[in-house]
Scaffold this motif. Sequence first.
Motif, PDB file in Angstrom:
ATOM      1  N   PRO A 294       0.828  -1.228   0.000  1.00  0.00           N
ATOM      2  CA  PRO A 294       0.000   0.000   0.000  1.00  0.00           C
ATOM      3  C   PRO A 294       0.850   1.262   0.000  1.00  0.00           C
ATOM      4  N   LEU A 295       1.627   1.462  -1.098  1.00  0.00           N
ATOM      5  CA  LEU A 295       2.510   2.622  -1.184  1.00  0.00           C
ATOM      6  C   LEU A 295       1.790   3.871  -1.666  1.00  0.00           C
ATOM      7  N   PHE A 296       0.543   3.709  -2.152  1.00  0.00           N
ATOM      8  CA  PHE A 296      -0.216   4.851  -2.664  1.00  0.00           C
ATOM      9  C   PHE A 296      -1.652   4.762  -2.152  1.00  0.00           C
ATOM     10  N   THR A 297      -2.272   5.921  -2.021  1.00  0.00           N
ATOM     11  CA  THR A 297      -3.690   5.972  -1.661  1.00  0.00           C
ATOM     12  C   THR A 297      -4.441   6.742  -2.747  1.00  0.00           C
ATOM     13  N   LEU A 298      -5.736   6.437  -2.837  1.00  0.00           N
ATOM     14  CA  LEU A 298      -6.591   7.079  -3.844  1.00  0.00           C
ATOM     15  C   LEU A 298      -7.842   7.584  -3.154  1.00  0.00           C
ATOM     16  N   ASP A 299      -8.103   8.857  -3.316  1.00  0.00           N
ATOM     17  CA  ASP A 299      -9.340   9.422  -2.765  1.00  0.00           C
ATOM     18  C   ASP A 299     -10.505   8.943  -3.617  1.00  0.00           C
ATOM     19  N   GLU A 300     -11.464   8.254  -3.007  1.00  0.00           N
ATOM     20  CA  GLU A 300     -12.550   7.649  -3.780  1.00  0.00           C
ATOM     21  C   GLU A 300     -13.502   8.668  -4.372  1.00  0.00           C
ATOM     22  N   ASN A 301     -13.459   9.877  -3.865  1.00  0.00           N
ATOM     23  CA  ASN A 301     -14.404  10.876  -4.364  1.00  0.00           C
ATOM     24  C   ASN A 301     -13.809  11.774  -5.456  1.00  0.00           C
ATOM     25  N   ASN A 302     -12.547  12.258  -5.244  1.00  0.00           N
ATOM     26  CA  ASN A 302     -11.987  13.195  -6.215  1.00  0.00           C
ATOM     27  C   ASN A 302     -10.896  12.596  -7.113  1.00  0.00           C
ATOM     28  N   GLY A 303     -10.488  11.343  -6.882  1.00  0.00           N
ATOM     29  CA  GLY A 303      -9.527  10.680  -7.763  1.00  0.00           C
ATOM     30  C   GLY A 303      -8.080  11.097  -7.557  1.00  0.00           C
ATOM     31  N   GLU A 304      -7.741  11.733  -6.417  1.00  0.00           N
ATOM     32  CA  GLU A 304      -6.356  12.140  -6.158  1.00  0.00           C
ATOM     33  C   GLU A 304      -5.538  10.956  -5.629  1.00  0.00           C
ATOM     34  N   VAL A 305      -4.365  10.757  -6.244  1.00  0.00           N
ATOM     35  CA  VAL A 305      -3.437   9.708  -5.818  1.00  0.00           C
ATOM     36  C   VAL A 305      -2.305  10.371  -5.048  1.00  0.00           C
ATOM     37  N   ARG A 306      -2.000   9.829  -3.852  1.00  0.00           N
ATOM     38  CA  ARG A 306      -0.926  10.375  -3.013  1.00  0.00           C
ATOM     39  C   ARG A 306      -0.033   9.240  -2.504  1.00  0.00           C
ATOM     40  N   VAL A 307       1.172   9.636  -2.098  1.00  0.00           N
ATOM     41  CA  VAL A 307       2.143   8.668  -1.566  1.00  0.00           C
ATOM     42  C   VAL A 307       1.707   8.249  -0.167  1.00  0.00           C
TER      43      VAL A 307
END
Length: 629
Positions: A294-307
């Motif tokens: 799980p090196l990245f996360t994704l906001d389920e609402n706005n589609g932003e990918v972060r470290v």
Amino acid sequence: MSYAMFGSQRRGLGTRRLLLSLLLLAFWEAGSGQVHYSVLEEAKHGTFVGRIAQDLGLELAELVPRLFRVASKGRGDLLEVNLQNGILFVNSRIDREELCGRSAECSIHLEVIVDRPLQVFHVEVEVKDINDNPPVFSLREQKLFISESKQPDSHFPLEGASDADIGENALLTYRLTTNEYFSLELPTNSKQTKRLSLTLKKSLDREKTPELNLLLTAADGGKPELTGAVQLSVRVLDVNDNEPEFEQPEYKVRLMENAAKETFVIKLNATDPDEGVNGEITYSLTSIKPNRKPLFTLDENNGEVRVNGTLDYEENKFYEIEVQATDKGNPPMAGHCIVWVEILDVNDNAPEVTVTSLSLPVREDTQPSTIIALISVSDRDSGANGQVICSLTPNVPFKIMSTFKNYYSLVLDSALDRESVSVYKLVVTAQDGGSPSLSATASVSVEVADVNDNAPISTTRALDEADLPRQRLLVLVKDHGEPALTATATVLLSLVESGQAPKASSRASKGSAGTETALVDVNVYLIIAICAVSSLLVLTLLLYTALRCSAPPTEGACEQGKPRLVCSSAVGSWSYSQQRRPRVCSGEGPPKTDLMAFSPSLPPGLDSEVREEGQEVGSNHPGQACIKY
């Protein structure tokens, strides 16, 4: 017949030339100190790799006396050498994927060292891949939701399998169970990970076929081939016949390694032409390759990918993130895209320096170009960040020479003198080419061992400079070194009487018929200082005091004394020579015993006296010093 013989001779000549070329090639490889072998991964213990002693030009009988040894940095004891027959063999299990991952080249570097004299050889053992890893799917079951409104020739992406092997052993082919609705489409472009898709051959009818179960099989190109399979569960959807669609199917992003947590990567956007809940979209991560951490996360609402974790270029250089956009229709529909994340290297690893001392302490007569120690450097970074330059403390009689890739030798550059400097404190500095640059140091203490290279230095001093009879004495000084060194010194002897000089008349006691015994003191002082014998300072003080003697002589007669002559030979051995009895007389008083010293060449007067008496005085060999007492 003659033509056949001529052809046979030509073939024989060609064979001999080929054998000669092979022998020269083998000789060149052995002389250069580099030999190349290859071995299959997963080879059993004891598997033959090569005749390393023979290929390096070493005799079997020399292996143990010359301390033959093999070092492999970071590789443990995968390979070993039999010192009885000089054969390199597999000692423990070799897993190519564990050693080198998916790298196209995989080798084990061996450093072979022998002493007396010191020699260093470099041997590369290539580990060849075998088909020991089957294709693997990340999930046991893949679910697909397909609307019945989908038109034929529609494509539905599938997650492919991965194979830890390389080359042909990792070249995958796929097979799908026979059915009337779907066919399998293989990827036409080269990707790091194989991507597949299902192609709809004819329209679906949910009322007739609400669900399909298919088996997808992956086979690699090894011999024999290995396979893996995944279950495909296809659910036919009704009504909501528009799926979300991303702006582009693939995105490419670059990130610096060690990026902080919550660092922004990318914002994804998908659209759905449906209205209402059928057009509302949520985002989700389908998979992260290669390690699925799980090196990245994704906001389920706005589609932003972060470290979300620690990115390390040395661990992985690329990540493949599969994202799914799903609407809220009933049943829901989904669209897919891939985000390719390239990790950029940062100079975050300092070089590592390892110094192996081989020949310490160093004799001060060691010849220049002699190898003193071995140095190896490494840096986990890549490119300029991983390029290491080695340097040494300036103004020392040593230098560093590169031997192979990141291996160096500490070499004597000029002559040593222990009497000037007995210990050198060296600092080896390894500096990479990053910006800013990182460095590491290692300290080496080189002790200089003494050899017998300095002759003794002798000094002499006369205690009395009075104008008295003098004689020169040749003194020999020899140290205990191997080989022994000598020095000589000339000593001036002065004969000094204590009290008054003898006169014609002497004191007489009552009742004596003539003169009474006269007591004459003769004191001779000789100081010889001998210095600088190797590192030991020796100061020798010799004091000779004349004996006090008296004897009532017969008037008008001279009594003979009993002197003896001791000589010191120039080669350092002491010998006893002949004795003679010289006449020592004074006009009225009793005879006296004097201390005399003379050099190998007899002084004037003594030489004539000796000839008159016809006796030998010591040895007349050059280089002797004689003392008479």
